[in-house]
Design an enzyme around this catalytic site. Sequence first.
Site, PDB file in Angstrom:
ATOM      1  N   LYS A 116     -14.773   1.469   0.497  1.00 40.31           N
ATOM      2  CA  LYS A 116     -13.570   2.170   0.032  1.00 40.31           C
ATOM      3  C   LYS A 116     -13.826   3.638  -0.298  1.00 40.31           C
ATOM      4  O   LYS A 116     -12.960   4.487  -0.052  1.00 40.31           O
ATOM      5  CB  LYS A 116     -12.973   1.462  -1.191  1.00 40.31           C
ATOM      6  CG  LYS A 116     -12.715  -0.029  -1.002  1.00 40.31           C
ATOM      7  CD  LYS A 116     -11.650  -0.314   0.032  1.00 40.31           C
ATOM      8  CE  LYS A 116     -11.548  -1.773   0.391  1.00 40.31           C
ATOM      9  NZ  LYS A 116     -12.493  -2.252   1.418  1.00 40.31           N
ATOM     10  N   GLU A 199      -9.118   5.813  -9.692  1.00 43.56           N
ATOM     11  CA  GLU A 199      -7.951   6.486  -9.134  1.00 43.56           C
ATOM     12  C   GLU A 199      -6.881   6.562 -10.199  1.00 43.56           C
ATOM     13  O   GLU A 199      -6.819   5.696 -11.077  1.00 43.56           O
ATOM     14  CB  GLU A 199      -7.351   5.614  -8.005  1.00 43.56           C
ATOM     15  CG  GLU A 199      -7.790   5.910  -6.623  1.00 43.56           C
ATOM     16  CD  GLU A 199      -7.184   4.916  -5.626  1.00 43.56           C
ATOM     17  OE1 GLU A 199      -6.325   4.108  -5.993  1.00 43.56           O
ATOM     18  OE2 GLU A 199      -7.600   4.975  -4.463  1.00 43.56           O
ATOM     19  N   LYS A 200      -5.992   7.524 -10.090  1.00 44.63           N
ATOM     20  CA  LYS A 200      -4.775   7.535 -10.887  1.00 44.63           C
ATOM     21  C   LYS A 200      -4.027   6.230 -10.637  1.00 44.63           C
ATOM     22  O   LYS A 200      -3.902   5.793  -9.491  1.00 44.63           O
ATOM     23  CB  LYS A 200      -3.904   8.724 -10.455  1.00 44.63           C
ATOM     24  CG  LYS A 200      -2.630   8.874 -11.244  1.00 44.63           C
ATOM     25  CD  LYS A 200      -2.879   9.660 -12.500  1.00 44.63           C
ATOM     26  CE  LYS A 200      -1.646   9.697 -13.395  1.00 44.63           C
ATOM     27  NZ  LYS A 200      -1.983  10.255 -14.718  1.00 44.63           N
ATOM     28  N   HIS A 207       4.211  -1.437  -1.742  1.00 40.86           N
ATOM     29  CA  HIS A 207       3.046  -1.547  -0.870  1.00 40.86           C
ATOM     30  C   HIS A 207       3.541  -1.506   0.571  1.00 40.86           C
ATOM     31  O   HIS A 207       4.263  -2.400   1.006  1.00 40.86           O
ATOM     32  CB  HIS A 207       2.292  -2.843  -1.144  1.00 40.86           C
ATOM     33  CG  HIS A 207       1.116  -3.046  -0.243  1.00 40.86           C
ATOM     34  ND1 HIS A 207       0.586  -4.275   0.037  1.00 40.86           N
ATOM     35  CD2 HIS A 207       0.376  -2.164   0.442  1.00 40.86           C
ATOM     36  CE1 HIS A 207      -0.427  -4.139   0.868  1.00 40.86           C
ATOM     37  NE2 HIS A 207      -0.577  -2.866   1.132  1.00 40.86           N
ATOM     38  N   LYS A 236       0.405 -11.744  -0.623  1.00 42.43           N
ATOM     39  CA  LYS A 236       1.716 -11.399  -0.098  1.00 42.43           C
ATOM     40  C   LYS A 236       2.530 -12.667   0.105  1.00 42.43           C
ATOM     41  O   LYS A 236       1.977 -13.712   0.470  1.00 42.43           O
ATOM     42  CB  LYS A 236       1.558 -10.656   1.238  1.00 42.43           C
ATOM     43  CG  LYS A 236       0.926  -9.281   1.044  1.00 42.43           C
ATOM     44  CD  LYS A 236       0.465  -8.675   2.348  1.00 42.43           C
ATOM     45  CE  LYS A 236      -0.362  -7.428   2.079  1.00 42.43           C
ATOM     46  NZ  LYS A 236      -1.189  -7.056   3.240  1.00 42.43           N
ATOM     47  N   ARG A 291      -8.803  -5.597  10.951  1.00 40.81           N
ATOM     48  CA  ARG A 291      -8.630  -6.917  11.580  1.00 40.81           C
ATOM     49  C   ARG A 291      -7.155  -7.125  11.894  1.00 40.81           C
ATOM     50  O   ARG A 291      -6.313  -6.317  11.498  1.00 40.81           O
ATOM     51  CB  ARG A 291      -9.057  -7.991  10.568  1.00 40.81           C
ATOM     52  CG  ARG A 291      -8.225  -7.878   9.284  1.00 40.81           C
ATOM     53  CD  ARG A 291      -8.354  -9.060   8.358  1.00 40.81           C
ATOM     54  NE  ARG A 291      -7.309  -9.023   7.341  1.00 40.81           N
ATOM     55  CZ  ARG A 291      -7.364  -8.341   6.219  1.00 40.81           C
ATOM     56  NH1 ARG A 291      -8.429  -7.610   5.930  1.00 40.81           N
ATOM     57  NH2 ARG A 291      -6.352  -8.340   5.371  1.00 40.81           N
ATOM     58  N   VAL A 294      -2.240 -11.305   8.687  1.00 39.82           N
ATOM     59  CA  VAL A 294      -1.321 -12.445   8.622  1.00 39.82           C
ATOM     60  C   VAL A 294       0.080 -12.014   9.072  1.00 39.82           C
ATOM     61  O   VAL A 294       0.737 -12.707   9.848  1.00 39.82           O
ATOM     62  CB  VAL A 294      -1.248 -12.998   7.175  1.00 39.82           C
ATOM     63  CG1 VAL A 294      -0.239 -14.138   7.087  1.00 39.82           C
ATOM     64  CG2 VAL A 294      -2.614 -13.436   6.682  1.00 39.82           C
TER      65      VAL A 294
HETATM   66  C1  MV4 Z   1      -3.421   0.469  -6.935  1.00 39.54           C
HETATM   67  C2  MV4 Z   1      -2.271   0.202  -7.705  1.00 39.54           C
HETATM   68  C3  MV4 Z   1      -1.789   1.215  -8.501  1.00 39.54           C
HETATM   69  N1  MV4 Z   1      -2.436   2.395  -8.550  1.00 39.54           N
HETATM   70  N2  MV4 Z   1      -4.013   1.655  -7.008  1.00 39.54           N
HETATM   71  C4  MV4 Z   1      -3.977  -3.909  -5.122  1.00 39.54           C
HETATM   72  C5  MV4 Z   1      -4.538  -4.286  -3.787  1.00 39.54           C
HETATM   73  C6  MV4 Z   1      -5.454  -3.175  -3.404  1.00 39.54           C
HETATM   74  N3  MV4 Z   1      -5.423  -2.954  -1.998  1.00 39.54           N
HETATM   75  C7  MV4 Z   1      -4.946  -2.011  -4.176  1.00 39.54           C
HETATM   76  N4  MV4 Z   1      -4.011  -2.498  -5.158  1.00 39.54           N
HETATM   77  C8  MV4 Z   1      -3.381  -1.656  -6.005  1.00 39.54           C
HETATM   78  N5  MV4 Z   1      -3.940  -0.426  -6.126  1.00 39.54           N
HETATM   79  C9  MV4 Z   1      -3.518   2.580  -7.809  1.00 39.54           C
HETATM   80  N6  MV4 Z   1      -4.143   3.777  -7.873  1.00 39.54           N
HETATM   81  C10 MV4 Z   1      -1.661  -1.038  -7.583  1.00 39.54           C
HETATM   82  C11 MV4 Z   1      -2.223  -1.965  -6.741  1.00 39.54           C
HETATM   83  C12 MV4 Z   1      -1.518  -3.203  -6.668  1.00 39.54           C
HETATM   84  C13 MV4 Z   1      -0.984  -3.652  -5.494  1.00 39.54           C
HETATM   85  C14 MV4 Z   1      -1.114  -2.945  -4.307  1.00 39.54           C
HETATM   86  C15 MV4 Z   1      -0.592  -3.426  -3.154  1.00 39.54           C
HETATM   87  C16 MV4 Z   1       0.096  -4.636  -3.156  1.00 39.54           C
HETATM   88  C17 MV4 Z   1       0.236  -5.338  -4.310  1.00 39.54           C
HETATM   89  C18 MV4 Z   1      -0.297  -4.859  -5.495  1.00 39.54           C
HETATM   90  C19 MV4 Z   1      -0.125  -5.578  -6.665  1.00 39.54           C
HETATM   91  C20 MV4 Z   1      -0.644  -5.126  -7.815  1.00 39.54           C
HETATM   92  C21 MV4 Z   1      -1.354  -3.934  -7.822  1.00 39.54           C
END
Ligand code: MV4
Length: 452
Positions: A116, A199-200, A207, A236, A291, A294
């Site tokens: 990452k 990260e902030k 998403h 999801k 990849r 789903v």
């Molecule tokens: C975050 C976030 C808020 N702020 N990053 C969760 C999965 C991973 N790929 C990154 N995720 C998140 N990163 C920052 N800076 C909130 C999430 C997150 C989230 C992101 C995508 C889909 C669902 C989520 C559910 C909770 C938190």
Amino acid sequence: MFKKVLIANRGEIALRVMRACHELGLKTVAVYSEVDARAAHVRFADQSVCIGPGLASKSYLNIPAIISAAEITAADAIHPGYGFLSENSEFARLCAKCGIKFIGPTPEAMLAWGDKVRARKNAERFGLPLLPGSTVLEDAKHAKSEANRIGYPVIIKASGGGGGRGMRIVRNDDEIETAFSSARSEAESGFKNPDVYLEKFVERPRHIEFQVLADEHGGIWTLGERECSMQRRHQKVIEESPSPAMTAEIRQDMGERIRTAIRETGYTSLGTLEFLMDEDKKLYFLEMNTRVQVEHPVTEMVTGLDLVSLQIRAAAGEKLEMPDTRPWSFRGHAIECRINAEDSRTFAPWPGLITEYFVPGGTGVRVDSGVYGGWRVPSEYDSLLAKLIVHAPTRELALVRMRRALREFIVGGIRTNIELHQMLLDDREMIEGTMTTRTIERMLAESKPVKA
Ligand code: MV4
């Protein structure tokens, strides 16, 4: 083109890959664990090889057993599906060493995006928007100074992680030391890589992810986005394309940036770039999945493309002759509901014998399933039974079609989340298209509480 493809997976995705192979005229080899001997993916393959006991680490993650199965059956390619070995660059390297084509990106490209912190560096270098953040945090003191530079709230993430595992939200200086050390040890034990960064933190994001496809001749296609905000605990539940929040301008701009990043990192095959969208509709790159995913069918329904077939042809070195309309031309709206073997209220997994099984059909309905009536859902793997996908000219009509199709889905003998989907499709935020990653949690809190 390949002659025989070994599919290193199970369930609906093994069948999905097998269908693409058979339409391309390729022979297929299924691998299976002892509890999957009578699974659908084994029944439809040309050949099959048992690779070990039910426990995934002894079968679907058992690299020597899978490579041996490919050698015994003279398979010239391996498709990893999603999960299991699909993002394991060591496995991809070993396939190459054994003269077997790994259907996916090169090991180098997997490493460039799989880590990452490296992915953030690539994204920055090639013009993808990022949240304010750090590189690898050296110690608690460094974590504190970076958090103060960026401003609370922040989120600590594992560089080797992904999909939300091992993340820590930190709201002030008092919490940072504990969060840093627990995130670090969790990263070390969970991903064998102690590196963490921060990260902030965005409070109520959407998403949204972009689908990309690249061949080995410089052809790169961005195939629109998927809205994946309807999730619970990083799983999801419903996905759709296009995203109700997307505009043609943002899609066009992000498509151009993504194609540059893909070209400059030498990425080939299918891939997905995950973004957060904040309330001002600003997108921020999070991570890349190297990849097939789903939820790829919603993109297939609106583009009319067979992504898995294209992925296989690209891996075989074909130059993909696709009209390079940029962005791709889209038709209508698609929604996918993940039908899981779990309780609709408690989300408890519900393996067991399926006594009755009827799948919906009719205009604009697709079901990608890995199960059948008489199949016993094993307890060893994830709970996905089937994906119900609908396509219609507008989002409103797609919602109507999904409600209609859900009523026709019969799964007897075990509990499923079909009722949860019926509730979600009647939720105000889902109907309006204003959902965030908090929508399911909010809806459950508002609905009548039921004892677990
Ligand atoms: C975050 C976030 C808020 N702020 N990053 C969760 C999965 C991973 N790929 C990154 N995720 C998140 N990163 C920052 N800076 C909130 C999430 C997150 C989230 C992101 C995508 C889909 C669902 C989520 C559910 C909770 C938190």
